[in-house]
Design an enzyme around this catalytic site. Structure first.
Site, PDB file in Angstrom:
ATOM      1  N   GLN A 122      31.050  58.229   5.649  1.00  0.00           N
ATOM      2  CA  GLN A 122      29.981  58.902   4.914  1.00  0.00           C
ATOM      3  C   GLN A 122      30.365  60.200   4.195  1.00  0.00           C
ATOM      4  OE1 GLN A 122      25.557  60.876   5.609  1.00  0.00           O
ATOM      5  NE2 GLN A 122      26.338  59.622   7.236  1.00  0.00           N
TER       6      GLN A 122
ATOM      7  N   GLU B  71      29.538  62.722  12.432  1.00  0.00           N
ATOM      8  CA  GLU B  71      28.358  63.564  12.159  1.00  0.00           C
ATOM      9  C   GLU B  71      27.886  64.435  13.321  1.00  0.00           C
ATOM     10  OE1 GLU B  71      26.255  63.914   9.305  1.00  0.00           O
ATOM     11  OE2 GLU B  71      25.295  65.387  10.591  1.00  0.00           O
TER      12      GLU B  71
ATOM     13  N   ASP C 143      28.028  65.169   7.649  1.00  0.00           N
ATOM     14  CA  ASP C 143      28.684  64.265   6.693  1.00  0.00           C
ATOM     15  C   ASP C 143      28.284  64.567   5.251  1.00  0.00           C
ATOM     16  OD1 ASP C 143      30.194  62.816   8.481  1.00  0.00           O
ATOM     17  OD2 ASP C 143      28.668  61.317   8.837  1.00  0.00           O
TER      18      ASP C 143
ATOM     19  N   GLY D 116      12.560  81.986   8.778  1.00  0.00           N
ATOM     20  CA  GLY D 116      12.382  83.264   8.094  1.00  0.00           C
ATOM     21  C   GLY D 116      11.357  84.119   8.811  1.00  0.00           C
ATOM     22  N   GLY D 117      10.901  85.149   8.149  1.00  0.00           N
ATOM     23  CA  GLY D 117       9.975  86.078   8.786  1.00  0.00           C
ATOM     24  C   GLY D 117       8.527  85.627   8.749  1.00  0.00           C
TER      25      GLY D 117
HETATM   26  N1  COA Z   1      45.943  50.318   3.487  1.00  0.00           N
HETATM   27  C1  COA Z   1      46.572  50.457   4.671  1.00  0.00           C
HETATM   28  N2  COA Z   1      46.179  51.311   5.633  1.00  0.00           N
HETATM   29  C2  COA Z   1      45.072  52.054   5.348  1.00  0.00           C
HETATM   30  C3  COA Z   1      44.378  51.955   4.146  1.00  0.00           C
HETATM   31  C4  COA Z   1      44.850  51.040   3.177  1.00  0.00           C
HETATM   32  N3  COA Z   1      44.240  50.885   1.998  1.00  0.00           N
HETATM   33  N4  COA Z   1      43.336  52.814   4.177  1.00  0.00           N
HETATM   34  C5  COA Z   1      43.393  53.416   5.373  1.00  0.00           C
HETATM   35  N5  COA Z   1      44.447  52.964   6.083  1.00  0.00           N
HETATM   36  C6  COA Z   1      44.885  53.374   7.421  1.00  0.00           C
HETATM   37  C7  COA Z   1      45.337  54.809   7.446  1.00  0.00           C
HETATM   38  O1  COA Z   1      46.638  54.917   6.974  1.00  0.00           O
HETATM   39  C8  COA Z   1      45.196  55.119   8.916  1.00  0.00           C
HETATM   40  O2  COA Z   1      46.277  54.568   9.624  1.00  0.00           O
HETATM   41  P1  COA Z   1      47.225  55.391  10.658  1.00  0.00           P
HETATM   42  O3  COA Z   1      46.319  56.002  11.675  1.00  0.00           O
HETATM   43  O4  COA Z   1      48.128  54.353  11.209  1.00  0.00           O
HETATM   44  O5  COA Z   1      47.945  56.438   9.924  1.00  0.00           O
HETATM   45  C9  COA Z   1      43.934  54.317   9.258  1.00  0.00           C
HETATM   46  O6  COA Z   1      43.791  53.308   8.292  1.00  0.00           O
HETATM   47  C10 COA Z   1      42.612  55.102   9.078  1.00  0.00           C
HETATM   48  O7  COA Z   1      42.627  56.053   9.849  1.00  0.00           O
HETATM   49  P2  COA Z   1      41.424  56.920  10.390  1.00  0.00           P
HETATM   50  O8  COA Z   1      40.989  57.895   9.377  1.00  0.00           O
HETATM   51  O9  COA Z   1      42.000  57.455  11.665  1.00  0.00           O
HETATM   52  O10 COA Z   1      40.216  55.923  10.689  1.00  0.00           O
HETATM   53  P3  COA Z   1      39.326  55.823  12.002  1.00  0.00           P
HETATM   54  O11 COA Z   1      38.344  54.745  11.725  1.00  0.00           O
HETATM   55  O12 COA Z   1      40.150  55.679  13.216  1.00  0.00           O
HETATM   56  O13 COA Z   1      38.591  57.248  12.090  1.00  0.00           O
HETATM   57  C11 COA Z   1      37.132  58.996  11.313  1.00  0.00           C
HETATM   58  C12 COA Z   1      37.439  57.499  11.336  1.00  0.00           C
HETATM   59  C13 COA Z   1      35.977  59.207  10.373  1.00  0.00           C
HETATM   60  C14 COA Z   1      36.754  59.481  12.712  1.00  0.00           C
HETATM   61  C15 COA Z   1      38.375  59.775  10.818  1.00  0.00           C
HETATM   62  O14 COA Z   1      38.788  59.236   9.620  1.00  0.00           O
HETATM   63  C16 COA Z   1      38.148  61.248  10.670  1.00  0.00           C
HETATM   64  O15 COA Z   1      38.092  62.017  11.634  1.00  0.00           O
HETATM   65  N6  COA Z   1      38.017  61.723   9.411  1.00  0.00           N
HETATM   66  C17 COA Z   1      37.883  63.111   9.097  1.00  0.00           C
HETATM   67  C18 COA Z   1      36.504  63.607   9.387  1.00  0.00           C
HETATM   68  C19 COA Z   1      35.431  62.819   8.720  1.00  0.00           C
HETATM   69  O16 COA Z   1      35.394  62.647   7.539  1.00  0.00           O
HETATM   70  N7  COA Z   1      34.482  62.377   9.537  1.00  0.00           N
HETATM   71  C20 COA Z   1      33.233  61.863   9.063  1.00  0.00           C
HETATM   72  C21 COA Z   1      33.245  60.484   8.711  1.00  0.00           C
HETATM   73  S1  COA Z   1      31.651  60.124   8.063  1.00  0.00           S
END
Ligand code: COA
Length: 425
Positions: free
Chosen positions: A17, A139, A168, A247-248
Site C-alpha cells: 500500500q 500499517e 501506509d 485543538g482548544g
Molecule cells: N523479481 C524477483 N524478485 C523480486 C521482484 C521481481 N520482480 N520483486 C520483488 N522481488 C523480491 C525482492 O528482491 C525480495 O527478495 P529478497 O528478500 O530475497 O531480497 C522480495 O521479493 C520482496 O521482499 P520484501 O520487501 O521483503 O517483501 P515481504 O512481502 O517479505 O515484506 C513488507 C513486505 C511490506 C513488510 C516489506 O516490503 C517492508 O517492510 N517494506 C518497507 C515498509 C513498507 O512499505 N511497509 C508497508 C507496506 S504497505
C-alpha cells in the site's frame, strides 16, 4: 489540457500500500508510471482479500490506477538487463521493499546515480536509521511506533489504531511530496537525489499535536481534555483523549435520533467560543450565556461533561443531517458521522471526482476514491489498474526501444513475462 507531470517517467518498484499510493498520485498527475512486477505473481495485493475468484482484488485495483505493468524477474541476468535499461530511461525509481532488498538486486544508490545521475531514488521503510532500521513494517506497526496508538482511544481502554491508513497512505503522500520537490530541485542542479520516508516519522508528523501536548504537560494539566474537567490526574505522557478535539475548542461525538439501531447516527459537535451564544439558545439554556460558571471557555472546562450531556439531549431529537442543517445556519461547527455506504452514494463527492466508478475488464464496474488533490489546469482522470504484465511488450518496444526480435527473445526467456493473461491462456 496537458497533465502537470506529463513526460516524467516513474520506475514503480512498489508493492502493497504505502509505495503504490505514492505512485498512483504521481500517475494521476500525468506521470508515466511503469509498475515492475514479478512474473506469475505480481504485487501480492492482487491476490489478497479477493472478493471475486481470479480477479484482481479491490485492494490492488484501488491502489494502482493509471499505471502500466511490466513483469520481469529482477534476479536473473536478463531481468536485470531490462531493469537497468529502465533505470537509465526513467526519472524516478520508487520502492518500498524490506530494508536491503533493493541492494540485494544490485540496485544501490551509488550504482543508480552512476548509471543515471538525474534519477531520483525514493524509498519507504518502516523506520529510519536506528535500532529498528532492519524491521519489516506494516500499517499498524507504524501507527503504534509513531505515537498514534498511544494517543488514540479512551483513557480507560487499550491503545487503538485508526481506520485511516496514516502509516501506509500517509507515508505515500509524504513520499510523493519528496519526489516532486526533488524533481523541482533537479531543474536547478541537473542531478537526482535520494528521498527517504520512514513510516514511523510520517505517522509522528501527523501526530504533531500530541507531541505538543507532551511538552505542555511539563507546565501543568491539559485543561481542554475531558479528563481535566473530571478531576482525574494526568500521568507523565500524553493520554488518550477519546473524542476530545485536538485543538482548544472542546468537541465530542454525540448521539442523534435513531442511535439505538443505527451505529452511525452520531454528530461531531464543537463548542467553539465564538458561537457559544447561539449554542445556548438552540439547546434551551439561554442562561448559560451570562452565567459566570459557563460564560467563558475557561469557566466551561470543568463542566464539559454536563454541557455535552445537555447538548446531546438536543441532538437526540434530530437526525444527524437535520441537526447539521440547523447548526450550520448559525455557523456552529459540526459534522455528521458518515458511513462508507453513505459516502459511496454521496452525489457531491461523485460530482467532484473524489468518488468515481471505474470499468475493469475482468471485474466490471467498481467504485474507487479519485484524486483528492484538484489542479485547475490539469485535472485527473482515473483509469483502471493494469492487468499483470499487460504492458510488458509495449514498454520493451516503445520505452526501452528493443527490436521485435529482441522482445520475442526476452519474452520467451521466461524471465520477462509477456501479457501474463495471454501467456496463461
Ligand atoms: N523479481 C524477483 N524478485 C523480486 C521482484 C521481481 N520482480 N520483486 C520483488 N522481488 C523480491 C525482492 O528482491 C525480495 O527478495 P529478497 O528478500 O530475497 O531480497 C522480495 O521479493 C520482496 O521482499 P520484501 O520487501 O521483503 O517483501 P515481504 O512481502 O517479505 O515484506 C513488507 C513486505 C511490506 C513488510 C516489506 O516490503 C517492508 O517492510 N517494506 C518497507 C515498509 C513498507 O512499505 N511497509 C508497508 C507496506 S504497505
Amino acid at each position: 489540457m496537458s497533465k502537470a507531470l506529463e513526460g516524467v517517467k516513474i520506475l514503480d518498484f512498489t508493492h502493497v500500500q504505502s509505495g503504490p499510493t505514492c505512485t498512483q498520485l504521481l500517475a494521476w498527475f500525468g506521470a508515466d508510471v511503469i509498475k515492475v512486477e514479478r512474473p506469475g505473481a505480481g504485487d501480492a495485493t492482487r491476490a489478497q482479500l479477493q472478493d471475486l475468484p481470479d480477479v484482481d482484488s479491490l485492494y490492488f485495483t484501488m491502489l494502482n490506477h493509471n499505471k502500466r505493468s511490466i513483469t520481469l524477474d529482477s534476479k536473473t541476468p536478463k531481468g536485470k538487463e531490462v531493469l537497468w535499461r529502465l533505470v537509465k530511461e526513467c526519472d524516478v525509481l520508487v520502492e518500498n521493499f524490506a530494508p536491503g532488498a533493493l541492494a540485494r538486486m544490485g540496485l544501490t544508490w551509488e550504482k543508480i546515480h552512476e548509471a543515471n545521475p538525474r534519477m531520483i531514488l525514493a524509498s519507504v521503510k518502516g523506520f529510519g536509521p536506528g535500532r529498528y532500521e532492519e524491521c519489516k513494517v506494516y500499517e499498524n506497526v507504524a501507527q503504534c511506533a509513531g505515537g498514534s496508538a498511544s494517543t488514540t482511544g479512551f483513557r480507560d481502554g487499550i491503545p487503538m489504531v485508526t481506520g485511516a491508513q496514516i502509516g501506509d497512505s500517509g507515508t505515500g503522500l509524504h513520499l510523493a511530496l519528496g519526489i516532486v520537490t526533488a524533481l523541482f530541485h533537479r531543474t536547478v542542479t541537473g542531478l537526482g537525489q535520494k528521498v527517504d520516508c520512514a513510516m514511523q516519522d510520517s505517522v509522528l508528523n501527523l501526530c504533531r499535536v500530541k507531541l505538543r501536548d507532551q511538552q505542555r504537560l511539563d507546565h501543568g494539566p491539559l485543561t481542554e481534555y475531558s479528563q481535566f474537567g473530571e478531576g482525574i490526574p494526568f500521568g507523565d505522557s500524553t493520554p488518550r483523549a477519546g473524542n476530545d478535539s485536538g485543538g482548544g475548542q472542546p468537541g465530542r461525538i454525540l448521539k442523534c435520533k435513531g442511535w439505538e439501531h443505527d451505529p452511525n447516527a452520531y454528530l461531531y459537535f464543537i463548542t467553539q467560543a465564538a458561537v457559544w451564544a447561539p449554542i445556548c439558545d438552540i439547546i434551551g439554556e439561554p442562561g448559560w450565556k451570562t452565567d459566570p460558571g459557563y460564560a467563558t471557555p475557561k469557566a466551561r472546562l470543568p463542566h464539559l461533561n454536563e454541557i455535552f450531556t445537555r447538548i446531546e439531549a438536543w441532538t437526540m431529537k434530530h437526525d444527524k443531517f437535520e441537526a447539521m442543517d440547523i447548526l450550520n445556519e448559525y455557523d456552529i461547527p459540526c459534522g455528521p458521522i458518515l458511513s462508507m455506504k453513505e459516502i459511496a452514494a454521496d452525489e457531491s463527492l461523485r460530482k467532484t471526482g473524489t468518488i468515481v466508478e471505474v470499468e475493469h475488464p475482468t471485474r466490471g464496474t467498481y467504485l474507487t476514491v479519485g484524486n483528492p488533490i484538484k489542479l485547475s489546469a490539469s485535472p485527473s482522470e482515473v483509469t483502471r489498474s493494469p492487468l499483470l504484465g499487460e504492458h510488458t511488450d509495449e514498454i520493451l518496444r516503445s520505452v526501452l526501444k528493443y527490436t521485435d526480435a529482441e522482445v520475442d527473445e526476452i519474452a520467451h526467456s521466461g524471465v520477462v513475462g509477456r501479457i501474463e493473461k495471454i501467456a496463461a491462456e
